[in-house]
Design a protein around this motif. Sequence first.
Motif, PDB file in Angstrom:
ATOM      1  N   LYS A  40       0.714  -0.720  -0.301  1.00 21.66           N
ATOM      2  CA  LYS A  40       0.265  -0.225  -0.464  1.00 21.66           C
ATOM      3  C   LYS A  40       1.104   0.800   0.090  1.00 21.66           C
ATOM      4  O   LYS A  40       1.093   2.463   0.977  1.00 21.66           O
ATOM      5  N   ASN A  42       0.678   4.138  -1.285  1.00 20.12           N
ATOM      6  CA  ASN A  42       0.289   5.342  -1.781  1.00 20.12           C
ATOM      7  C   ASN A  42      -0.341   6.305  -0.223  1.00 20.12           C
ATOM      8  O   ASN A  42      -0.816   6.723   0.217  1.00 20.12           O
ATOM      9  N   LYS A  43      -0.237   5.577   0.779  1.00 19.62           N
ATOM     10  CA  LYS A  43      -0.303   5.322   2.498  1.00 19.62           C
ATOM     11  C   LYS A  43       0.920   5.997   2.847  1.00 19.62           C
ATOM     12  O   LYS A  43       0.550   6.274   3.955  1.00 19.62           O
ATOM     13  N   ASP A  45       4.324   8.029   3.965  1.00 18.84           N
ATOM     14  CA  ASP A  45       4.436   9.312   4.229  1.00 18.84           C
ATOM     15  C   ASP A  45       6.032   9.606   4.091  1.00 18.84           C
ATOM     16  O   ASP A  45       6.489   9.011   4.900  1.00 18.84           O
ATOM     17  N   SER A 123       6.953   8.714  -5.926  1.00 19.11           N
ATOM     18  CA  SER A 123       6.531   9.688  -6.059  1.00 19.11           C
ATOM     19  C   SER A 123       6.056  10.617  -5.268  1.00 19.11           C
ATOM     20  O   SER A 123       5.846  10.434  -3.763  1.00 19.11           O
ATOM     21  N   ARG A 125       3.782  13.207  -4.711  1.00 21.55           N
ATOM     22  CA  ARG A 125       2.616  13.672  -5.648  1.00 21.55           C
ATOM     23  C   ARG A 125       1.653  12.689  -4.077  1.00 21.55           C
ATOM     24  O   ARG A 125       1.943  12.378  -3.365  1.00 21.55           O
ATOM     25  N   SER A 126       0.556  13.899  -3.265  1.00 18.88           N
ATOM     26  CA  SER A 126      -0.296  13.696  -2.429  1.00 18.88           C
ATOM     27  C   SER A 126      -1.184  12.490  -3.090  1.00 18.88           C
ATOM     28  O   SER A 126      -1.219  11.183  -1.890  1.00 18.88           O
ATOM     29  N   LEU A 127      -1.683  12.587  -4.149  1.00 19.10           N
ATOM     30  CA  LEU A 127      -2.252  10.752  -4.391  1.00 19.10           C
ATOM     31  C   LEU A 127      -1.674  10.781  -5.333  1.00 19.10           C
ATOM     32  O   LEU A 127      -1.467  10.651  -6.908  1.00 19.10           O
ATOM     33  N   LYS A 128      -0.459   9.284  -5.509  1.00 16.62           N
ATOM     34  CA  LYS A 128      -0.063   8.946  -6.160  1.00 16.62           C
ATOM     35  C   LYS A 128      -0.475   8.042  -7.638  1.00 16.62           C
ATOM     36  O   LYS A 128      -1.396   7.813  -7.072  1.00 16.62           O
ATOM     37  N   LYS A 129      -0.279   7.993  -7.943  1.00 17.98           N
ATOM     38  CA  LYS A 129      -1.220   7.279  -9.237  1.00 17.98           C
ATOM     39  C   LYS A 129       0.716   6.858 -10.735  1.00 17.98           C
ATOM     40  O   LYS A 129       2.137   6.963 -10.204  1.00 17.98           O
ATOM     41  N   ASP A 132       3.874   8.771 -13.025  1.00 20.62           N
ATOM     42  CA  ASP A 132       4.337   9.875 -11.967  1.00 20.62           C
ATOM     43  C   ASP A 132       5.169  10.111 -11.926  1.00 20.62           C
ATOM     44  O   ASP A 132       5.944  11.797 -12.477  1.00 20.62           O
ATOM     45  N   TYR A 218       2.717  -0.794  -9.253  1.00 22.82           N
ATOM     46  CA  TYR A 218       2.280   0.650 -10.061  1.00 22.82           C
ATOM     47  C   TYR A 218       3.133   1.119 -11.054  1.00 22.82           C
ATOM     48  O   TYR A 218       2.674   2.377 -11.374  1.00 22.82           O
TER      49      TYR A 218
END
Length: 437
Positions: A40, A42-43, A45, A123, A125-129, A132, A218
């Motif tokens: 996970k 994207n969770k 920091d 990445s 970014r705060s909302l990673k995709k 990126d 990802y």
Amino acid sequence: MKKITQIALLFLLVYGNTFAQQEKGIIGYDNWLNPWTEFKPNKVDYGKPTQILSGDITRDTKLYKGDVYLLLGDVFVTDSTTLTIEPGTVIIGDFVTKGSLTISNGSKIVANGTHTDPIVFTSGRSLKKPGDWGGVFILGDAPTNKFGNEDALNYGLTPSDAKDISYGGDNIDSYSGIMNYVRIEFAGKRTRDYGYFNGLTLAGVGQQTVIGNIMVSYCEGNSFNILGGDVNLEKLVSYKASSNDYEFNYGAQCKILNSLAIRSPYASGAEVSRCINALAYDKKEAADFSKKQTNIQAENLTLVNISDDLNYDIKIGLVNEAIYIGADTSFTIDNSVISGFNPAVILDNKIKINSENLERIGFTRTYFNNCKGNIFIKYNTNNEDLENWYGNRAFNNVYSKGPDAETFIDLKNSKRPDFRLRINRIFAANDDLEDND
């Protein structure tokens, strides 16, 4: 004495069952995914950058865990320089400039993390995709099957000198450094003219280079892209790539051991993508057939497609084959698991089914589970010859329809999944998945 003998026999029985469980697919008496992987990302920091990397790195440089580094644009390690990265270091690829890192031919990377302190490329970014940022390129001077051996990357990179994106040569033992206990997350930027970057590209990388314990997650492009070279790969993880998990091309000579690909029909891109895409060339006229063509030797792989409703996802076209083998490519896989695909394997339609070609393409002691068909020639729905050949007892392959929960130890664990096979859960079955047409 009798009691000691009974205890010894009990130990041997338990040990034997455990070994049997480890026989196919990824192996290890402990779950080697723990604790260095992250399912996970994207969770997480990772903090804000404190240092910037840009342009050319032309002298030996070390990156430290205490800082967070930003890859600004295309960064090149050149002039026989070594880039050393301390365990636990975080490197962020810039979104706006689509940051990337290239270890040029002759230079080295020493990214030697630990299982408790991996090195992370990710990445910011705060909302990673996926997509990126760019990705990581390692270039060496091991052979390719190109005329003249040498080639250049074609991803729109902007080096200060064209030689910084060239790779290939005659040095099978080429040493480009170490990548161990490294995560690469949300890479694979898309370019208008050159397609997608990949998570980790190994181009002309040789046998002395150490590549192991790497997780690419990802990625919008291929997770791992191997272009020529002669390299050994071990304990790699590809997680929910949009494109292929492992792509081999241009005469790559590669052993891949104890590695994992986890696909999702809901994460794949619009184009056909597979766990393994094994090719010898893009255009046949570009390959020098006096040289070695692509040869992949795989052992103890687990290739799994995780689906909420496999029959439905197959019916609507979300699930592809796990492995695609191109013409003039040698490929063998042993003691592995292929679970949840449509079908398990497709051979290029230019491959003639004869003894010479079947000797170059081997499937042995492999567990085909929950696949809608096993091994086919492209565009040919009749695979009777291949079924008879690879179904021969001499190859010791197994065919089953076991659900994931009963096949793998703990596939549903979102934080610390375990993709090793369950003890004594392998059983034979001749039926394919239901055809719900």
